[in-house]
Structures are given as structure tokens and as C-alpha cells.
Write a protein that holds these residues in place. Structure first.
Motif, PDB file in Angstrom:
ATOM      1  N   ALA A 197       0.732  -1.293  -0.007  1.00  0.00           N
ATOM      2  CA  ALA A 197      -0.100  -0.095   0.092  1.00  0.00           C
ATOM      3  C   ALA A 197       0.926   1.211   0.071  1.00  0.00           C
ATOM      4  O   ALA A 197       2.101   1.226   0.349  1.00  0.00           O
ATOM      5  N   PHE A 198       0.476   2.376  -0.389  1.00  0.00           N
ATOM      6  CA  PHE A 198       1.022   3.961  -0.126  1.00  0.00           C
ATOM      7  C   PHE A 198       0.180   4.355   1.029  1.00  0.00           C
ATOM      8  O   PHE A 198      -0.890   4.465   1.201  1.00  0.00           O
ATOM      9  N   MET A 199       1.043   5.622   1.434  1.00  0.00           N
ATOM     10  CA  MET A 199       0.276   6.822   2.097  1.00  0.00           C
ATOM     11  C   MET A 199       1.040   7.890   1.565  1.00  0.00           C
ATOM     12  O   MET A 199       2.416   7.781   1.429  1.00  0.00           O
ATOM     13  N   GLY A 200       0.242   9.058   1.534  1.00  0.00           N
ATOM     14  CA  GLY A 200       1.188  10.448   1.090  1.00  0.00           C
ATOM     15  C   GLY A 200       0.361  11.353   1.417  1.00  0.00           C
ATOM     16  O   GLY A 200      -0.906  11.486   1.503  1.00  0.00           O
ATOM     17  N   PHE A 221      -0.597  -3.120  -5.967  1.00  0.00           N
ATOM     18  CA  PHE A 221      -0.813  -2.409  -4.737  1.00  0.00           C
ATOM     19  C   PHE A 221      -2.406  -2.377  -4.616  1.00  0.00           C
ATOM     20  O   PHE A 221      -3.244  -2.363  -5.532  1.00  0.00           O
ATOM     21  N   ARG A 222      -2.537  -2.674  -3.163  1.00  0.00           N
ATOM     22  CA  ARG A 222      -3.998  -2.765  -2.828  1.00  0.00           C
ATOM     23  C   ARG A 222      -4.531  -1.715  -2.467  1.00  0.00           C
ATOM     24  O   ARG A 222      -5.836  -1.269  -2.841  1.00  0.00           O
ATOM     25  N   ALA A 223      -3.881  -0.742  -1.777  1.00  0.00           N
ATOM     26  CA  ALA A 223      -4.634   0.451  -0.955  1.00  0.00           C
ATOM     27  C   ALA A 223      -3.694   1.859  -0.950  1.00  0.00           C
ATOM     28  O   ALA A 223      -2.372   1.419  -1.289  1.00  0.00           O
ATOM     29  N   VAL A 262      -9.592  -2.012  -5.464  1.00  0.00           N
ATOM     30  CA  VAL A 262      -8.508  -1.247  -4.807  1.00  0.00           C
ATOM     31  C   VAL A 262      -9.469  -0.537  -3.552  1.00  0.00           C
ATOM     32  O   VAL A 262     -10.436  -0.023  -3.718  1.00  0.00           O
ATOM     33  N   ASP A 263      -8.560  -0.012  -2.501  1.00  0.00           N
ATOM     34  CA  ASP A 263      -9.111   0.852  -1.481  1.00  0.00           C
ATOM     35  C   ASP A 263      -8.404   2.265  -1.289  1.00  0.00           C
ATOM     36  O   ASP A 263      -7.345   2.359  -1.004  1.00  0.00           O
ATOM     37  N   LEU A 264      -9.178   3.337  -1.591  1.00  0.00           N
ATOM     38  CA  LEU A 264      -8.636   4.724  -1.474  1.00  0.00           C
ATOM     39  C   LEU A 264      -9.257   5.154  -0.475  1.00  0.00           C
ATOM     40  O   LEU A 264     -10.421   5.723  -0.635  1.00  0.00           O
TER      41      LEU A 264
END
Length: 345
Positions: free
Chosen positions: A211-214, A233-235, A277-279
């Protein structure tokens, strides 16, 4: 929503404050000393791996052991629980770009209880220039210590946090993309950095471990990367993100720009019916852009594109607002859809 220009007061003030804080946070007594992530060790108080999907099958079926070659890490700083934020220089084989990457592994990673298990990866991207440092590597913003606490409380998975530089210089924004004639920052972010993580850490084979965060421009890159590469990538947790590719370097390359537009990517993902995907979006009440985020969610948050919005009361367009707010739902939401570490036997 164009908020990534250094001329903007909020961005400039935040960048200046963060630079000052990073200089202070780097004053660790063991800064520069070698760090190894090779072998699990006994760690007091660990053993809780948080929520997430229940394992189906053995850890060996899901885990990818480090593929090598191993990188040389040195200490950037040390958290109160003894875990290290480390740094190395990565020469991207596919992108051709060379840049710094900071990493942190939670205490559970070193617990023999999870010695045979992979761990989920959270790629954390900054706003602003994102060069030469990624401000999430500083202890002042408390990203890593918060994840450590949330994982003990069952609110979050114990993520490995990976913090690459976002841009190749401080002059331009590259939208985390392969803009023709420019450094291939899309390939760096979605190929070279994940390959580096797989080379050095126990990870999961499935996209459910990634996953990402930003924030701000980093939120855009995370959002775009998940929508463009849902097989990898899932989320994402995107805080105060831009939602359109707006680097001036796209001039003359409209076809390529459109291929990196989250709106088009979300539409295509919905049309082909997945993968899901989970946004998770966050935005403060003191920043602009909420209407555009809601419009994006209403228009494209359909079928496999799952969305949620966390509005931060009194929150501004800055990292210090975003980290505490993640505990109010976003980190729990993505953790619930991702693969948790699998205890031995």
C-alpha cells in the motif's frame, strides 16, 4: 486542485518547518551506524500483529523471503522502542535513477513468533519537493511511532514503512511518472523501490501486502500508482492530495499525461471490473479541495474502486494534521483489507 507549487505559502511554510525539524530529529547518537534487518530477534512486548485478513494456508505459501542482494543500511534515527529508521542509496535498475530510500521495520518484524512470515509494506510519500529528503523519515512527525502504537492497539497492521525520495531534484514535480525525456520516476516508484524492498525484507507475494500513503503531491503519486498498478498495490491513504497530473514537464506529452490521470485510470479500472482497490482520502476543514475530492469519489468510487473520506476538524494542509487523523479510520480501513503477518505454526 493545484497545490504543489513552492510559491504557495502553506507549502513553503510547511517545507521550512519540516526541514528545521528534520535537522533536529537527525541528531541521534547512533546516526550513521550500520543497521541489519536480516534476522528476527527476541523483542519484549511484541507478539501482537494487529488486524487484517485471516491467513489462508501457511506463511510459506504467502511469504516472499528476501531475494537479495542485500543493501547496506545505516541508522538515521532510533525510536523509543529501539527500532531503527535506516537509510541507503538505491541505484534503480529499471528506471536508471539513483536516490535515497529510508526504511523502518516494526518491533514485530524481529519477533521469532513471525520469523517465517512476510510483513505488509506501506510506501510513505511526502508533499513538497520530496528531495533530497523524504520528511517521513524524521521522528518529529511520529509516523513510525504511531504505527507501532496503533499495531499494539489492534488499529493497524505492523507495516514496514518505506520512504523513497519523491523527485529527482528540487526544481520540478515529476508526478511520480515516466515523463518523456525526464528521469523515470514512475518506474522508480512502482518497480525499483518495491524490488528493493523484496530484496531486503520478508514481504508478501500478493498485492494485499502492498500500500501507499502520502500527503499533497505524495498523495497524488500514491493514488495514481495504485490505480495504474492494481495488480501490485491494494490500497492508499491519500491526504490533501492533488487528483490531476499537473507537472509543467508534461507540456507536449498529452497522451502520456492522460495515461497517468487518476480519473481516467479509475474509470478504466471500473470498466474492466477490477481488481478491487481501497482509496482512503483525508482532508482538513482548513484546506481547499474537499468538493473536488467528493466529486472524484462520487464519480469514480464505483464497483472495484472503493473509497472513504476522513474530514479532519481544524486540519490544515500539512503532515502534522494528517498523521494523528489516520487513527480515526483510514489506517484501520486499509489494514482490514490487507494481509496480516502470520504467526509460526
Amino acid at each position: 486542485m493545484t497545490r504543489r507549487r513552492p510559491s504557495m505559502p502553506a507549502v513553503a511554510a510547511t517545507a521550512a518547518a519540516l526541514t528545521s525539524a528534520l535537522l533536529l530529529s537527525a541528531c541521534s547518537s547512533d546516526k550513521g551506524e550500520p543497521v541489519s534487518f536480516d534476522n528476527p530477534r527476541q523483542s519484549e512486548g511484541s507478539g501482537q500483529a494487529g488486524g487484517g485478513q485471516q491467513a489462508k494456508g501457511s506463511a510459506a505459501d504467502k511469504t516472499l523471503l528476501p531475494t537479495g542482494p542485500r543493501a547496506d543500511f545505516t541508522t538515521e534515527s532510533t525510536l523509543d522502542d529501539g527500532t531503527k529508521i535506516a537509510v541507503t542509496t538505491l541505484k534503480g535498475k529499471k528506471s536508471g535513477f539513483t536516490g535515497k530510500v529510508w526504511v523502518w521495520a516494526p518491533k514485530q518484524y524481529f519477533d521469532p513468533k513471525y520469523a517465517n512470515s512476510g510483513f505488509p509494506v506501506l510506501m510513505a510519500l511526502p508533499g513538497g519537493n520530496g528531495y533530497p529528503n523524504n520528511y517521513w523519515m524524521g521522528t518529529d512527525l511520529k509516523l513510525e511511532s504511531s504505527i507501532a502504537a496503533w499495531s499494539r492497539e489492534g488499529k493497524s497492521l505492523p507495516f514496514i514503512v518505506v520512504m523513497p525520495v519523491l523527485n529527482p531534484d528540487a526544481k520540478n514535480y515529476y508526478d511520480g511518472s515516466d515523463i518523456p525525456g525526464q528521469p523515470r520516476m514512475g518506474t522508480w516508484m512502482t518497480d525499483d523501490v518495491p524490488d528493493f524492498v523484496k530484496a531486503n525484507f520478508r514481504t508478501f507475494r500478493s498485492r494485499d501486502g502492498w500500500a501507499f500513503m502520502g500527503s499533497s503531491s505524495g498523495g497524488f503519486v500514491g493514488l495514481k500508482s495504485v490505480l495504474k498498478h492494481p495488480e501490485k498495490f491494494r490500497a492508499v491513504i491519500a491526504s490533501g492530495p492533488d487528483i490531476v497530473p499537473d507537472s509543467p514537464l508534461w507540456a507536449g506529452h498529452e497522451k502520456e499525461r492522460r495515461a497517468n490521470d487518476p480519473e481516467r485510470l479509475a474509470r478504466h479500472l471500473a470498466d474492466r471490473k477490477g481488481p478491487e482497490v481501497d482509496l482512503a482520502f483525508q482532508i482538513g476543514t482548513r484546506e481547499s479541495g474537499r468538493a473536488k475530492l467528493r466529486s472524484f469519489m462520487d464519480t469514480y468510487g464505483k464497483g472495484p474502486v472503493k473509497t472513504r473520506l476522513n474530514v479532519i476538524p481544524g486540519g490544515g494542509h500539512n503532515a502534522r494534521s494528517y498523521v494523528p487523523a489516520m487513527a480515526d479510520g483510514p489506517i484501520q480501513w486499509i489494514s482490514g483489507h490487507m494481509q496480516a503477518p502470520i504467526p509460526n505454526g
